[in-house]
Design a protein around this motif. Structure first.
Motif, mmCIF file in Angstrom:
data_model
loop_
_atom_site.group_PDB
_atom_site.id
_atom_site.type_symbol
_atom_site.label_atom_id
_atom_site.label_comp_id
_atom_site.label_asym_id
_atom_site.label_seq_id
_atom_site.Cartn_x
_atom_site.Cartn_y
_atom_site.Cartn_z
ATOM 1 N N ALA A 1 0.856 -1.184 0.000
ATOM 2 C CA ALA A 1 0.000 0.000 0.000
ATOM 3 C C ALA A 1 0.888 1.228 0.000
ATOM 4 O O ALA A 1 1.831 1.307 0.776
ATOM 5 N N GLN A 2 0.578 2.172 -0.871
ATOM 6 C CA GLN A 2 1.384 3.383 -0.992
ATOM 7 C C GLN A 2 0.865 4.477 -0.059
ATOM 8 O O GLN A 2 1.168 5.651 -0.264
ATOM 9 N N LYS A 3 0.152 4.047 0.971
ATOM 10 C CA LYS A 3 -0.478 5.048 1.829
ATOM 11 C C LYS A 3 0.556 5.908 2.527
ATOM 12 O O LYS A 3 0.421 7.149 2.584
ATOM 13 N N TYR A 4 1.616 5.279 3.080
ATOM 14 C CA TYR A 4 2.633 6.054 3.782
ATOM 15 C C TYR A 4 3.325 7.045 2.848
ATOM 16 O O TYR A 4 3.520 8.210 3.182
ATOM 17 N N GLN A 5 3.685 6.570 1.661
ATOM 18 C CA GLN A 5 4.370 7.453 0.733
ATOM 19 C C GLN A 5 3.478 8.598 0.278
ATOM 20 O O GLN A 5 3.916 9.754 0.176
ATOM 21 N N ASP A 6 2.204 8.292 0.017
ATOM 22 C CA ASP A 6 1.282 9.348 -0.412
ATOM 23 C C ASP A 6 1.067 10.374 0.689
ATOM 24 O O ASP A 6 1.087 11.588 0.448
ATOM 25 N N LEU A 7 0.865 9.889 1.912
ATOM 26 C CA LEU A 7 0.666 10.819 3.024
ATOM 27 C C LEU A 7 1.914 11.645 3.291
ATOM 28 O O LEU A 7 1.836 12.852 3.591
ATOM 29 N N LEU A 8 3.086 11.008 3.180
ATOM 30 C CA LEU A 8 4.328 11.731 3.413
ATOM 31 C C LEU A 8 4.530 12.824 2.368
ATOM 32 O O LEU A 8 4.918 13.951 2.698
ATOM 33 N N SER A 9 4.230 12.537 1.101
ATOM 34 C CA SER A 9 4.349 13.552 0.053
ATOM 35 C C SER A 9 3.356 14.687 0.275
ATOM 36 O O SER A 9 3.686 15.873 0.089
ATOM 37 N N GLU A 10 2.137 14.321 0.697
ATOM 38 C CA GLU A 10 1.115 15.351 0.932
ATOM 39 C C GLU A 10 1.521 16.281 2.063
ATOM 40 O O GLU A 10 1.406 17.509 1.951
ATOM 41 N N ARG A 11 2.023 15.716 3.171
ATOM 42 C CA ARG A 11 2.426 16.555 4.302
ATOM 43 C C ARG A 11 3.664 17.389 3.971
ATOM 44 O O ARG A 11 3.805 18.523 4.451
ATOM 45 N N ALA A 12 4.560 16.861 3.144
ATOM 46 C CA ALA A 12 5.741 17.633 2.754
ATOM 47 C C ALA A 12 5.353 18.845 1.919
ATOM 48 O O ALA A 12 5.905 19.944 2.096
ATOM 49 N N VAL A 13 4.412 18.656 1.000
ATOM 50 C CA VAL A 13 3.931 19.786 0.201
ATOM 51 C C VAL A 13 3.277 20.824 1.101
ATOM 52 O O VAL A 13 3.489 22.034 0.948
ATOM 53 N N GLN A 14 2.491 20.365 2.059
ATOM 54 C CA GLN A 14 1.844 21.287 2.993
ATOM 55 C C GLN A 14 2.868 22.032 3.830
ATOM 56 O O GLN A 14 2.745 23.245 4.062
ATOM 57 N N PHE A 15 3.906 21.354 4.257
ATOM 58 C CA PHE A 15 4.937 21.978 5.089
ATOM 59 C C PHE A 15 5.675 23.072 4.311
ATOM 60 O O PHE A 15 5.934 24.163 4.826
ATOM 61 N N ARG A 16 6.004 22.787 3.039
ATOM 62 C CA ARG A 16 6.692 23.791 2.236
ATOM 63 C C ARG A 16 5.787 24.990 1.943
ATOM 64 O O ARG A 16 6.263 26.142 1.904
ATOM 65 N N ALA A 17 4.496 24.761 1.753
ATOM 66 C CA ALA A 17 3.575 25.866 1.508
ATOM 67 C C ALA A 17 3.483 26.783 2.737
ATOM 68 O O ALA A 17 3.466 28.014 2.610
ATOM 69 N N ILE A 18 3.446 26.180 3.919
ATOM 70 C CA ILE A 18 3.402 26.993 5.150
ATOM 71 C C ILE A 18 4.694 27.781 5.313
ATOM 72 O O ILE A 18 4.687 28.955 5.717
ATOM 73 N N GLN A 19 5.815 27.174 4.994
ATOM 74 C CA GLN A 19 7.087 27.879 5.083
ATOM 75 C C GLN A 19 7.123 29.099 4.162
ATOM 76 O O GLN A 19 7.607 30.168 4.553
ATOM 77 N N ARG A 20 6.625 28.928 2.943
ATOM 78 C CA ARG A 20 6.619 30.053 2.018
ATOM 79 C C ARG A 20 5.750 31.189 2.529
ATOM 80 O O ARG A 20 6.112 32.375 2.414
#
Length: 782
Positions: free
Chosen positions: A572-591
């Motif tokens: 299941a790619q659930k961990y990888q998908d969630l990790l990518s989603e949270r990373a994108v969110q983290f970078r957006a908050i940083q910007r």
């Protein structure tokens, strides 16, 4: 090494600790003396500019001092020097010096001296251009067909061509698909520019095409869409080199010549002006520099070629005409005419050795130095001879045939689960008594006592396997004689043995008292593999020692497919998908936070800092979970290997498969694959099983012919579940059970590819399967 050396005519050592490259050397009448005699201009990465007028001298020191006309320390590193008509309304030659961020054009003039010190030379700046981008190299010529003066083109490190017409900037263009800069030259016959891209392709761009293309200033990124009315820049023609080019040259010494020369890492190419190849010469050495020059034979071109073995070679097209030895590796080579001699070869090394030489026939012979004659001390010689003979006898005694050497090594359990295999490979390299190097390879088996210990048999188990033989039952203690398993067994009759696998389940072996059957049982299906394999191996050894040649073993079935299917997993790619989603969110908050912190009148954060902390915690937790899941994938794959090995063994015992058929079955159920997320075991195994079902195990001959005629298939992808794979494996076992014959072709007369034949060589399947130790397997999330 060549028999002939390049005959030194004049030489000089430039500075100390300075560096030079192929663009740091040029020759010509830089002071416009009108005598037709060339001067040598050398620039270094340390910013030192030197001009020489070489002439023959008896001493090296005197020759260098008298020949040096000018030495100036510039502020910036010198990348390239060129001579041309770079000043408008002037037919005189001027010196263009390229710096990383500046282009300077100088005039060199000499004043006759009235004293013994000789003439005086001055370097005067005519104009300069400050560059907005870091320069890499440059070329010059009559761009656009304009006669009477030369224009300059500079290539930047980010792929921009900047054009200068005397003291004014014309325009700039980005090269498409640029990654790294390559050699650059101008072809005046076609009014086009030649360069080698990072794709190892020679590209030609016409000046007219560059002039009407999109302005570089309006498009900083060459990959972005056009925003102005200019045309997209595309090359007029492309020639695939397949290797990186070291230098480009377009000779202009003859109007009839229309060739382009490219020096590659391993080849020399000669192309026509339209991009068609004229000839190619493969080199057996690493070249360092080259220079095409005029040949006395019509229709041919001579080449000066330097290499990394201190050689200077002369080619006429593809034919080697002369080879001479240098004292250094040349990085740049030119041909010049001086006062006393014409056609002098000027070469420069990377550390500043400047040499003017010509080809001669003086052989370079090595003369052995004279030694002082002395009387031999026979007593000392005899004692030394006896000592050497003693060493020879000892060496011969330790290296005769049959000698052995014991090597001690350690084996450790990799992970908290039983391994899938106990075999290992050993490679021995040695030298024979005659000095011939040899290599031997062999396979060995580790003792099962490394992974299991004796234990009392459990009362109830979940999985059971029965193996039949054609010989009377034997005492299990005799099978495992000399082993600590039999010594610790509580069964005095020798009818049962129990094994406790380290980090695994218990496995029990029971021998029937009345029949010829043996039962292996355990609570884990895959953990039975090592015990079953060891038991079958010891049976073969036992009955072979007794001289029984017709010993047979079999499995009456049914095949434990349901038990085997419990080992299959789907990732299941659930961990990888969630990790990518949270990373994108983290970078957006940083910007967003960075934007607010840069604002002169910052607005309230609106809990963005709290959201960033929470997102960071989630990213770290998901990363740890993904790492834990990766460890579970490795464990699941090892257990899958064990279960698959056991299933293959039971299938071979069930139908009496030959070693060739067993190898095909192993290669099918355990295919070779790399540890990549894009390709897993399920889809690879399903493709291999499906191939067998369509070819050798197909019930319809028409399907066999159709499958053999197909040369491609769909792209493998991760299945959503294992239902399809289970169905295909079940169908595979059913068709084998009905007498299906495992072969690599549907008919005997069908030719089998060599790579497929090698895949099923008996005894080699374990080599392929051992590569699975680090391969990818899919497991569920916790």
């Amino acid at each position: 090494m060549s028999l002939f050396k390049a005959r030194d005519w004049w030489s000089a050592t430039l500075g100390e600790g300075e560096e030079f490259d192929q663009g740091c050397l040029c020759v010509g009448d830089v002071d416009n003396s009108g005598t037709g005699h060339d001067k040598v201009v050398v620039g270094s990465y340390m910013g030192m500019l030197r001009i020489f007028s070489p002439h023959a001298s008896k001493t090296i020191e005197g020759g260098q001092a008298d020949a040096q006309l000018l030495e100036v320390q510039l502020q910036n590193a010198i990348i390239q020097v060129e001579l041309g008509k770079f000043v408008s309304c002037s037919e005189l030659l001027h010196l263009a010096v390229l710096h990383p961020r500046k282009l300077s054009v100088y005039s060199v003039s000499g004043t006759a001296g009235n004293v013994e010190h000789g003439d005086q030379y001055q370097l005067k700046l005519v104009y300069e251009h400050n560059l907005q981008r870091t320069a890499c190299n440059m070329t010059y010529g009559t761009f656009g067909g304009v006669t009477g003066h030369h224009s300059l083109c500079i290539q930047s490190m980010d792929g921009m061509l900047m054009f200068f017409e005397q003291d004014s900037y014309s325009f700039g263009r980005f090269l498409p698909g640029f990654l790294l800069p390559g050699p650059l030259t101008y072809n005046p016959r076609t009014d086009s520019f030649l360069t080698v891209s990072s794709a190892r392709e020679l590209e030609s761009y016409k000046y007219e095409t560059l002039a009407v293309a999109t302005e570089a200033e309006s498009r900083q990124d060459p990959n972005l869409p056009l925003k102005t009315g200019g045309k997209r820049l595309t090359p007029d023609w492309v020639f695939v080199l397949g290797e990186q080019a070291l230098d480009l040259c377009v000779p202009s010494f003859s109007h009839a010549s229309s060739h382009i020369f490219i020096l590659g890492e391993r080849n020399i190419y000669c192309l026509r002006d339209n991009g068609q190849i004229h000839f190619m010469k493969k080199l057996e050495f690493n070249p360092s520099c080259f220079l095409p020059y005029a040949s006395v034979t019509d229709g041919t071109t001579n080449l000066l070629l330097g290499n990394h073995t201190n050689m200077l070679l002369v080619y006429q097209d593809v034919t080697l005409k002369w080879a001479s030895q240098l004292s250094f590796i040349p990085v740049a080579v030119r041909v010049a005419n001086f006062l006393d001699v014409k056609g002098v070869v000027v070469s420069l090394s990377s550390d500043g050795q400047l040499l003017c030489s010509y080809m001669g026939t003086d052989p370079s012979f090595f003369s052995t130095p004279k030694v002082d004659a002395r009387e031999a001390d026979y007593e000392q010689v005899e004692a030394e001879m006896k000592k050497l003979q003693k060493f020879i006898r000892e060496a011969t005694r330790t290296q005769g045939v049959g000698s052995s050497k014991v090597v001690v090594f350690s084996a450790f359990l990799n992970g908290h689960y039983p391994p899938a295999d106990l075999t290992g490979d050993i490679t021995v390299s040695y030298s024979s008594p005659t000095g011939v190097p040899k290599v031997l390879q062999s396979r060995f088996n580790l003792p099962p006592s490394l992974v299991c210990v004796a234990c009392p048999p459990p009362k109830a188990t979940k999985f059971k396997i029965t193996v039949d033989t054609n010989q009377p039952p034997v005492d299990l203690s005799s099978i495992f004689r000399g082993n600590k398993f039999s010594a610790k067994s509580e069964d005095k009759d020798g009818n049962s043995l129990a094994f406790q696998l380290l980090s695994g389940a218990k496995v029990t072996v029971l021998a029937s008292k009345t029949s010829q059957r043996y039962r292996i049982q355990s609570d884990s299906f895959e953990d039975m593999w090592l015990v079953v394999k060891e038991l079958v191996h010891r049976f073969d050894q036992h009955f072979s020692k007794l001289g029984i040649k017709d010993f047979k073993k079999s499995f009456s079935g049914p095949l434990p497919l349901e038990e085997y299917f419990l080992s299959l997993r789907v990732s299941a790619q659930k961990y990888q998908d969630l990790l990518s989603e949270r990373a994108v969110q983290f970078r957006a908050i940083q910007r967003r936070l960075l934007t607010r912190f840069k604002d002169k009148t910052p607005a309230p954060l609106q809990n963005l800092d709290t959201l960033m902390d929470a997102t960071y915690s989630q990213v770290m937790a998901l990363a740890e979970a993904a790492e834990e899941n990766r460890a579970l994938l490795e464990e699941a794959f090892v257990r899958l290997r064990s279960a698959t090995h056991l299933l293959v063994l039971l299938l071979s015992l069930w139908q009496g498969l030959t070693p060739d058929q067993t190898s095909i079955l192993e290669a099918t159920l355990l295919p070779l694959l790399q540890d990549t997320p894009q390709l897993g075991w399920e889809e690879s195994c399903d493709a291999a099983v499906s191939h067998l079902l369509r070819t050798c195990l197909s019930q319809n001959p028409k399907d066999q012919a159709t499958s053999l005629a197909q040369t491609g298939g769909s792209v493998l992808g991760l299945p959503s579940d294992t239902a399809r794979l289970k169905k295909h494996i079940t169908l595979l076992c059913e068709r084998i059970g009905k007498g299906g014959r495992l072969t690599l072709a549907s008919e005997a007369n069908v030719q089998v590819p060599a790579q497929v034949q090698n895949l099923a060589v008996p005894g080699e399947s374990l080599v392929y399967l051992d590569s699975y130790l680090n391969a990818s397997v899919h497991a569920p999330l916790k």
